[in-house]
Scaffold this motif. Structure first.
Motif, mmCIF file in Angstrom:
data_model
loop_
_atom_site.group_PDB
_atom_site.id
_atom_site.type_symbol
_atom_site.label_atom_id
_atom_site.label_comp_id
_atom_site.label_asym_id
_atom_site.label_seq_id
_atom_site.Cartn_x
_atom_site.Cartn_y
_atom_site.Cartn_z
ATOM 1 N N THR A 125 -8.400 -5.810 0.687
ATOM 2 C CA THR A 125 -8.734 -5.356 -0.653
ATOM 3 C C THR A 125 -8.784 -3.833 -0.727
ATOM 4 O O THR A 125 -8.948 -3.139 0.270
ATOM 5 C CB THR A 125 -10.099 -5.904 -1.114
ATOM 6 O OG1 THR A 125 -11.060 -5.718 -0.070
ATOM 7 C CG2 THR A 125 -10.009 -7.370 -1.473
ATOM 8 N N SER A 126 -8.656 -3.330 -1.959
ATOM 9 C CA SER A 126 -8.875 -1.931 -2.304
ATOM 10 C C SER A 126 -9.330 -1.932 -3.756
ATOM 11 O O SER A 126 -9.312 -2.965 -4.427
ATOM 12 C CB SER A 126 -7.602 -1.099 -2.111
ATOM 13 O OG SER A 126 -6.567 -1.583 -2.945
ATOM 14 N N ALA A 173 -7.657 -0.141 2.855
ATOM 15 C CA ALA A 173 -8.283 1.164 2.626
ATOM 16 C C ALA A 173 -7.923 1.634 1.229
ATOM 17 O O ALA A 173 -6.950 1.164 0.633
ATOM 18 C CB ALA A 173 -7.837 2.191 3.663
ATOM 19 N N THR A 174 -8.714 2.589 0.698
ATOM 20 C CA THR A 174 -8.520 3.114 -0.651
ATOM 21 C C THR A 174 -8.481 4.632 -0.620
ATOM 22 O O THR A 174 -9.385 5.271 -0.083
ATOM 23 C CB THR A 174 -9.671 2.668 -1.574
ATOM 24 O OG1 THR A 174 -9.632 1.240 -1.727
ATOM 25 C CG2 THR A 174 -9.553 3.313 -2.953
ATOM 26 N N ASN A 175 -7.414 5.197 -1.185
ATOM 27 C CA ASN A 175 -7.335 6.634 -1.448
ATOM 28 C C ASN A 175 -7.515 6.806 -2.948
ATOM 29 O O ASN A 175 -6.553 6.803 -3.712
ATOM 30 C CB ASN A 175 -5.999 7.192 -0.976
ATOM 31 C CG ASN A 175 -5.840 8.675 -1.243
ATOM 32 O OD1 ASN A 175 -6.704 9.313 -1.835
ATOM 33 N ND2 ASN A 175 -4.717 9.226 -0.809
ATOM 34 N N ILE A 176 -8.761 6.906 -3.390
ATOM 35 C CA ILE A 176 -9.060 6.887 -4.817
ATOM 36 C C ILE A 176 -8.548 8.144 -5.517
ATOM 37 O O ILE A 176 -8.113 8.096 -6.664
ATOM 38 C CB ILE A 176 -10.578 6.692 -5.047
ATOM 39 C CG1 ILE A 176 -10.874 6.339 -6.501
ATOM 40 C CG2 ILE A 176 -11.368 7.902 -4.620
ATOM 41 C CD1 ILE A 176 -10.430 4.969 -6.900
ATOM 42 N N TYR A 182 -4.113 0.582 0.526
ATOM 43 C CA TYR A 182 -3.400 0.435 1.793
ATOM 44 C C TYR A 182 -3.652 -0.942 2.405
ATOM 45 O O TYR A 182 -4.749 -1.491 2.299
ATOM 46 C CB TYR A 182 -3.862 1.494 2.797
ATOM 47 C CG TYR A 182 -3.395 2.896 2.480
ATOM 48 C CD1 TYR A 182 -2.297 3.446 3.113
ATOM 49 C CD2 TYR A 182 -4.065 3.668 1.534
ATOM 50 C CE1 TYR A 182 -1.871 4.737 2.832
ATOM 51 C CE2 TYR A 182 -3.645 4.954 1.234
ATOM 52 C CZ TYR A 182 -2.550 5.489 1.884
ATOM 53 O OH TYR A 182 -2.133 6.758 1.591
ATOM 54 N N SER A 183 -2.615 -1.457 3.074
ATOM 55 C CA SER A 183 -2.719 -2.628 3.940
ATOM 56 C C SER A 183 -2.232 -2.199 5.312
ATOM 57 O O SER A 183 -1.098 -1.728 5.463
ATOM 58 C CB SER A 183 -1.869 -3.775 3.402
ATOM 59 O OG SER A 183 -1.653 -4.760 4.395
ATOM 60 N N MET A 184 -3.098 -2.361 6.331
ATOM 61 C CA MET A 184 -2.784 -1.815 7.653
ATOM 62 C C MET A 184 -2.767 -2.912 8.708
ATOM 63 O O MET A 184 -3.758 -3.616 8.894
ATOM 64 C CB MET A 184 -3.817 -0.762 8.046
ATOM 65 C CG MET A 184 -3.901 0.443 7.113
ATOM 66 S SD MET A 184 -5.231 0.273 5.893
ATOM 67 C CE MET A 184 -6.662 0.588 6.911
ATOM 68 N N LEU A 192 1.650 -7.159 13.562
ATOM 69 C CA LEU A 192 2.395 -6.148 12.826
ATOM 70 C C LEU A 192 1.643 -4.831 12.931
ATOM 71 O O LEU A 192 0.416 -4.801 12.869
ATOM 72 C CB LEU A 192 2.541 -6.538 11.350
ATOM 73 C CG LEU A 192 3.339 -7.803 11.024
ATOM 74 C CD1 LEU A 192 3.203 -8.126 9.542
ATOM 75 C CD2 LEU A 192 4.804 -7.627 11.399
ATOM 76 N N ASP A 193 2.390 -3.736 13.085
ATOM 77 C CA ASP A 193 1.748 -2.420 13.178
ATOM 78 C C ASP A 193 1.922 -1.595 11.906
ATOM 79 O O ASP A 193 1.470 -0.454 11.834
ATOM 80 C CB ASP A 193 2.283 -1.642 14.379
ATOM 81 C CG ASP A 193 3.784 -1.361 14.303
ATOM 82 O OD1 ASP A 193 4.427 -1.718 13.291
ATOM 83 O OD2 ASP A 193 4.328 -0.789 15.269
ATOM 84 N N VAL A 194 2.544 -2.145 10.882
ATOM 85 C CA VAL A 194 2.948 -1.381 9.706
ATOM 86 C C VAL A 194 1.743 -0.972 8.847
ATOM 87 O O VAL A 194 0.840 -1.774 8.590
ATOM 88 C CB VAL A 194 3.942 -2.192 8.851
ATOM 89 C CG1 VAL A 194 4.288 -1.455 7.560
ATOM 90 C CG2 VAL A 194 5.205 -2.470 9.644
ATOM 91 N N ILE A 195 1.748 0.289 8.398
ATOM 92 C CA ILE A 195 0.825 0.778 7.378
ATOM 93 C C ILE A 195 1.577 0.765 6.050
ATOM 94 O O ILE A 195 2.576 1.471 5.889
ATOM 95 C CB ILE A 195 0.330 2.204 7.691
ATOM 96 C CG1 ILE A 195 -0.383 2.241 9.045
ATOM 97 C CG2 ILE A 195 -0.592 2.699 6.579
ATOM 98 C CD1 ILE A 195 -0.710 3.653 9.517
ATOM 99 N N GLU A 196 1.121 -0.057 5.106
ATOM 100 C CA GLU A 196 1.753 -0.167 3.788
ATOM 101 C C GLU A 196 0.869 0.488 2.730
ATOM 102 O O GLU A 196 -0.357 0.450 2.814
ATOM 103 C CB GLU A 196 1.975 -1.633 3.413
ATOM 104 C CG GLU A 196 2.848 -2.400 4.381
ATOM 105 C CD GLU A 196 3.095 -3.823 3.914
ATOM 106 O OE1 GLU A 196 3.404 -4.019 2.728
ATOM 107 O OE2 GLU A 196 2.965 -4.740 4.746
ATOM 108 N N ARG A 197 1.529 1.054 1.718
ATOM 109 C CA ARG A 197 0.811 1.716 0.629
ATOM 110 C C ARG A 197 1.339 1.225 -0.714
ATOM 111 O O ARG A 197 2.539 1.071 -0.892
ATOM 112 C CB ARG A 197 0.996 3.236 0.733
ATOM 113 C CG ARG A 197 0.220 4.041 -0.279
ATOM 114 C CD ARG A 197 0.439 5.527 -0.076
ATOM 115 N NE ARG A 197 1.768 5.946 -0.491
ATOM 116 C CZ ARG A 197 2.220 7.198 -0.420
ATOM 117 N NH1 ARG A 197 1.447 8.147 0.096
ATOM 118 N NH2 ARG A 197 3.438 7.507 -0.823
#
Length: 320
Positions: A125-126, A173-176, A182-184, A192-197
């Protein structure tokens, strides 16, 4: 306008933020639901621990139904717990439920008439002040959907985009300030190692690949106003690594920033303005760890214990 906590901020020309908009809490972190140690039977307890003095957690209320694999979002006055599995002995009875908890009154959470689009657990969640976002799911089946619901009108969730692939047991995570969720990482059937935004802008907003963690794993998410963190996780074995990645750069690969006091996975993460917290988790289900958001290597230390043993929580708790 004001931020989550009633502090005034200004906006410059073109709608760009003239000052950082704090997402993090300043008073308490919360963990709710999850399975007991040695069992996947879920519980309904809402537990609170202090951000201003180190110590353990205490029971402050109950969810509308026992569950694990649930995740949380928050606004200035209320928090939401969404989805999760409610079946005993595992997670066969998954939920679309959205619970709401009011900070001022405390007590029990109340189920809302609003629901998720489908039964979901072990997503991430974010959130913004006005909207909550849920991405992915492991059960009933692996899903890639990003959905959004109003935290003002308590309306049903709607499909607003997709992750790069179906996945569960990943951190959020959230970059407000910049308007991104983000989904990490992930650990469902393989790592999976991908950081998605994905963007909080209106309209369809599919996720994009912006970097990689140091290893393929599903962990717990935290964030400062400038960095995202993934602590611990499962990568075929238990990890104690804390990864950090910058919100500022387009390529946002994670780098090892420290370690938890011991390896654990599928716990619950929260963030104060200065520190990240990891509560419970399989492999160390009563441990409450804290690590600093300061620069340099920052290993976590144990500051207390959760009120009851907790594993199989969702990767996000809530805070205010």
């Amino acid at each position: 306008m004001t931020n989550f906590y009633g502090q005034y901020i200004g906006f410059g020309a073109g709608g760009a933020a003239a000052a950082s908009v704090p997402f993090q809490g300043s008073a308490y972190g919360y963990v709710c639901g999850g399975g007991s140690a040695g069992s996947s039977n879920p519980n309904d307890q809402i537990e609170r621990y202090s951000f201003t003095s180190d110590g353990g957690g205490s029971d402050v209320g109950d969810l509308s139904a026992a569950r694990g694999g649930n995740n949380c979002t928050q606004s200035a006055t209320v928090a939401y717990t969404v989805g999760g599995g409610s079946g005993s002995g595992g997670w066969p009875a998954n939920l679309t439920i959205i619970d709401k908890f009011t900070y001022a009154s405390g007590g029990n959470a109340a189920a809302q008439t609003a629901t998720l689009l489908a039964n979901k657990s072990f997503g991430s969640t974010s959130c913004t002040q006005d909207f909550g976002y849920h991405a992915g799911s492991e059960y009933d089946s692996a899903l890639d959907v990003i959905e959004k619901w109003s935290q003002v009108a308590d309306t049903n969730s709607e499909d607003v985009g997709d992750l790069l692939a179906p996945k569960g047991r990943h951190a959020g995570a959230t970059n407000i300030a910049a308007g991104f969720g983000y989904s990490m990482g992930s650990w469902t059937s393989s790592g999976l190692d991908v950081i998605e935004r994905y963007s909080f802008a209106t309209g369809t907003q599919n996720a994009g690949n912006v970097g990689d963690l140091t290893s393929a794993r599903g962990g717990v998410g935290q964030c400062s106003d400038i960095n995202g963190y993934v602590s611990g996780g499962y990568e075929g074995s238990t990890s104690n690594v804390i990864d950090k990645f910058s919100f500022a750069t387009d390529t946002q690969d994670g780098a090892t920033n420290g370690t938890l006091s011991t390896g654990r996975y599928w716990g619950s993460g929260t963030s104060s303005t200065t520190d990240g917290y990891t509560a419970g988790g399989d492999g160390s289900t009563s441990r409450l760890d804290k690590f600093s958001f300061a620069t340099g290597t920052q290993n976590a230390g144990t500051i207390g214990a959760t009120d009851i043993p907790r594993g199989n929580t969702g990767s996000q708790g809530f805070h205010f």
